[in-house]
Design a protein around this motif. Structure first.
Motif, PDB file in Angstrom:
ATOM      1  N   THR A  96       1.249  -0.788  -0.218  1.00  0.00           N
ATOM      2  CA  THR A  96      -0.264   0.510   0.195  1.00  0.00           C
ATOM      3  C   THR A  96       0.634   1.252  -0.065  1.00  0.00           C
ATOM      4  OG1 THR A  96      -0.344   0.224   2.537  1.00  0.00           O
ATOM      5  CG2 THR A  96      -1.966  -1.530   1.453  1.00  0.00           C
ATOM      6  N   SER A  97       0.154   2.540  -0.522  1.00  0.00           N
ATOM      7  CA  SER A  97       0.619   3.422  -0.296  1.00  0.00           C
ATOM      8  C   SER A  97       1.584   4.024   0.966  1.00  0.00           C
ATOM      9  CB  SER A  97      -0.131   4.523  -0.544  1.00  0.00           C
ATOM     10  OG  SER A  97      -1.001   5.205   0.292  1.00  0.00           O
ATOM     11  N   GLU A 114      -9.836  -0.633   0.302  1.00  0.00           N
ATOM     12  CA  GLU A 114      -8.586  -0.053  -0.222  1.00  0.00           C
ATOM     13  C   GLU A 114      -8.934   0.651  -0.445  1.00  0.00           C
ATOM     14  OE1 GLU A 114      -5.703  -1.352   0.248  1.00  0.00           O
ATOM     15  OE2 GLU A 114      -5.888  -2.754   1.605  1.00  0.00           O
ATOM     16  N   ASP A 116      -7.407   3.750  -1.208  1.00  0.00           N
ATOM     17  CA  ASP A 116      -6.181   3.586  -2.604  1.00  0.00           C
ATOM     18  C   ASP A 116      -6.239   3.767  -3.587  1.00  0.00           C
ATOM     19  OD1 ASP A 116      -4.756   5.484  -0.689  1.00  0.00           O
ATOM     20  OD2 ASP A 116      -3.552   3.485  -0.597  1.00  0.00           O
ATOM     21  N   ASN A 117      -7.327   2.183  -3.955  1.00  0.00           N
ATOM     22  CA  ASN A 117      -7.462   1.760  -4.697  1.00  0.00           C
ATOM     23  C   ASN A 117      -8.853   1.989  -5.523  1.00  0.00           C
ATOM     24  OD1 ASN A 117      -4.809   1.148  -5.284  1.00  0.00           O
ATOM     25  ND2 ASN A 117      -4.910  -0.959  -4.095  1.00  0.00           N
TER      26      ASN A 117
END
Length: 365
Positions: A96-97, A114, A116-117
C-alpha cells in the motif's frame, strides 16, 4: 403298396435333409427374427423405444438453447462455491501507499476496503477491478451470486412444499380446502406479488435487522433481511404452484389407475403418495425452472431498493444500486452485475422453455 406312396417314402429323407441344410445353425451368434417379423433392409434390429421420461430427456438434449443454458447455470452455480477460496489464495502480495504488505486473502475479501484503489480497472490484483470504496468487484460478484442462488433455492423449496401440499389437498379432496385455496389465490393474483414483498420488507425490515442479526452466517454482513425477503417471496410464489398442482390433481383423481387403486382398498394417503405426486414431478420441474429466474429478479430488486441485503453485504441488486451514480464515469461497475443478472435470468428462462417442450407430449416431433 402304391407306387406313389413308395416314391414319396423314398423322397422324404432327402427332402428333410435339404430343409435342415438350409436352416441356420443354432448358437451361430446371429440373432434370428421372430417368425413372421419383417427383416430390415440393413439387417439391423430396430431400436427399442424408451420410457416417456427417456424420450423427454432425448428431446431436451436436442434443444441447443436449453443445453447452453444448463452450461451457463452450472458455471454460475459452481463459481461462487469453488471460486472464492481459490481466488483469494492465488493473488500477489500488495504494498500500500503506507508501505504495508497486504496479502490477497485480505484485499480480495468481498468486504475489505482499500481506499487507495478506488474505481480501479482490471489488474493482476483485482481481476475485475474495484468499486467506489476499493472493494474487489469479482469477490463481491461471487458473493452476490451465492446470495441470489441460496435465496432462490430456499424460496423454491418452501414454495414447492406448500404448493404441492395445498394443491393436492384442494384438487384431490375438494370441499372447504378447495374453496379457501381458491379465494386466497384470487387475492394474491389481484394484489401484485412484488408489491406485497416490498410492503412486507418495508414494514418489518428494521425489526428483521435486530432479530436476525445475531444468527451466524444469516445475520452477519448485512444479510439479516434475507430471512424476511425469503418469506416474502415464498408467500408470493406458492399460490401459483398450488393452483397448477390443483388442476393436475383434479384430472389425475379421475384416471382409471386411481380408481383401480381406490377399489382395492388403498388409502387416500397411499394413492396421493404413489400415484398423484409422482405424476406431478414433470410439471413441477418445469415450473420451478421458470420461477427461479423471477425469484432472483425479486431478490435483486428488493436489494436494489434498499429492502434486501444491507451494506457491507453483497448482492447483485445492491452492487447495481451502489454503482448507479457512476454510469457516466465508471460504467463497468454497473454493467458487470447487470450482465451477470441478465445471463442468469435468461438461462433459467430458456431452460424452462426447453423443459416444457421436452416434457409436454404434444411437442413430440
Amino acid at each position: 403298396m402304391d407306387t406313389k406312396d413308395k416314391n414319396s417314402e423314398h423322397a422324404s429323407p432327402g427332402l428333410a435333409a435339404s430343409d435342415s441344410a438350409t436352416m441356420p445353425v443354432e448358437g451361430a451368434g446371429v440373432a434370428q427374427p421372430a417368425e413372421g417379423s419383417a427383416i430390415p433392409a440393413d439387417g439391423k434390429q430396430p431400436k427399442k423405444s424408451g420410457t416417456p421420461f427417456q424420450e423427454s430427456l432425448r428431446r431436451l438434449r436436442r434443444d441447443v438453447r436449453a443445453m447452453v443454458s444448463i452450461g451457463f447455470l452450472l458455471f454460475f452455480i459452481i463459481l461462487p462455491i469453488v471460486g472464492p477460496p481459490i481466488y483469494r489464495n492465488i493473488g500477489p502480495e500488495m504494498v500500500t501507499s503506507m508501505g504495508d504488505h497486504v496479502t490477497s486473502q485480505v484485499y480480495r475479501d468481498p468486504f475489505h476496503q482499500e481506499l487507495d484503489n478506488q474505481d480501479q480497472g482490471p489488474s493482476a490484483y483485482y481481476w475485475l477491478g474495484t468499486d467506489s470504496i476499493g472493494r474487489d468487484l469479482f469477490s463481491r460478484l461471487m458473493q452476490g451470486m451465492l446470495i441470489s442462488l441460496v435465496v432462490a433455492i430456499v424460496v423454491e423449496i418452501v414454495t414447492v412444499f406448500l404448493g404441492i401440499f395445498f394443491g393436492v389437498m384442494a384438487g384431490y379432496f375438494g370441499g372447504w380446502i378447495d374453496q379457501i385455496l381458491a379465494r386466497f389465490t384470487d387475492i394474491m393474483f389481484a394484489f401484485p406479488g412484488l408489491l406485497f414483498a416490498i410492503l412486507l420488507t418495508g414494514i418489518f425490515g428494521s425489526s428483521a435487522d435486530t432479530t436476525f442479526s445475531s444468527i451466524p452466517l444469516i445475520g452477519q454482513n448485512g444479510n439479516a433481511r434475507l430471512v424476511l425477503v425469503s418469506i416474502a417471496l415464498a408467500l408470493v410464489q406458492w399460490p401459483f404452484i398450488a393452483r397448477l398442482v390443483r388442476g393436475q390433481a383434479l384430472q389425475l383423481r379421475e384416471q382409471q389407475f386411481v380408481e383401480a387403486a381406490r377399489s382395492t382398498g388403498t388409502t387416500n394417503f397411499q394413492i396421493i403418495k404413489r400415484h398423484i405426486i409422482p405424476n406431478l414431478i414433470a410439471i413441477i420441474i418445469v415450473q420451478v425452472s421458470l420461477d427461479l429466474g423471477g425469484i432472483i429478479i425479486g431478490e435483486a430488486g428488493l436489494s436494489f431498493l434498499g429492502l434486501g441485503v444491507q451494506p457491507p453485504g453483497s448482492s447483485i441488486g445492491l452492487m447495481i444500486s451502489d454503482a448507479q451514480n457512476l454510469v457516466d464515469t465508471h460504467p463497468w461497475e454497473v454493467l458487470l452485475p447487470s450482465i451477470v443478472l441478465t445471463i442468469i435470468v435468461l438461462a433459467f428462462s430458456f431452460l424452462g422453455d426447453g423443459l416444457r417442450d421436452a416434457f409436454d407430449p404434444r411437442s413430440k416431433d
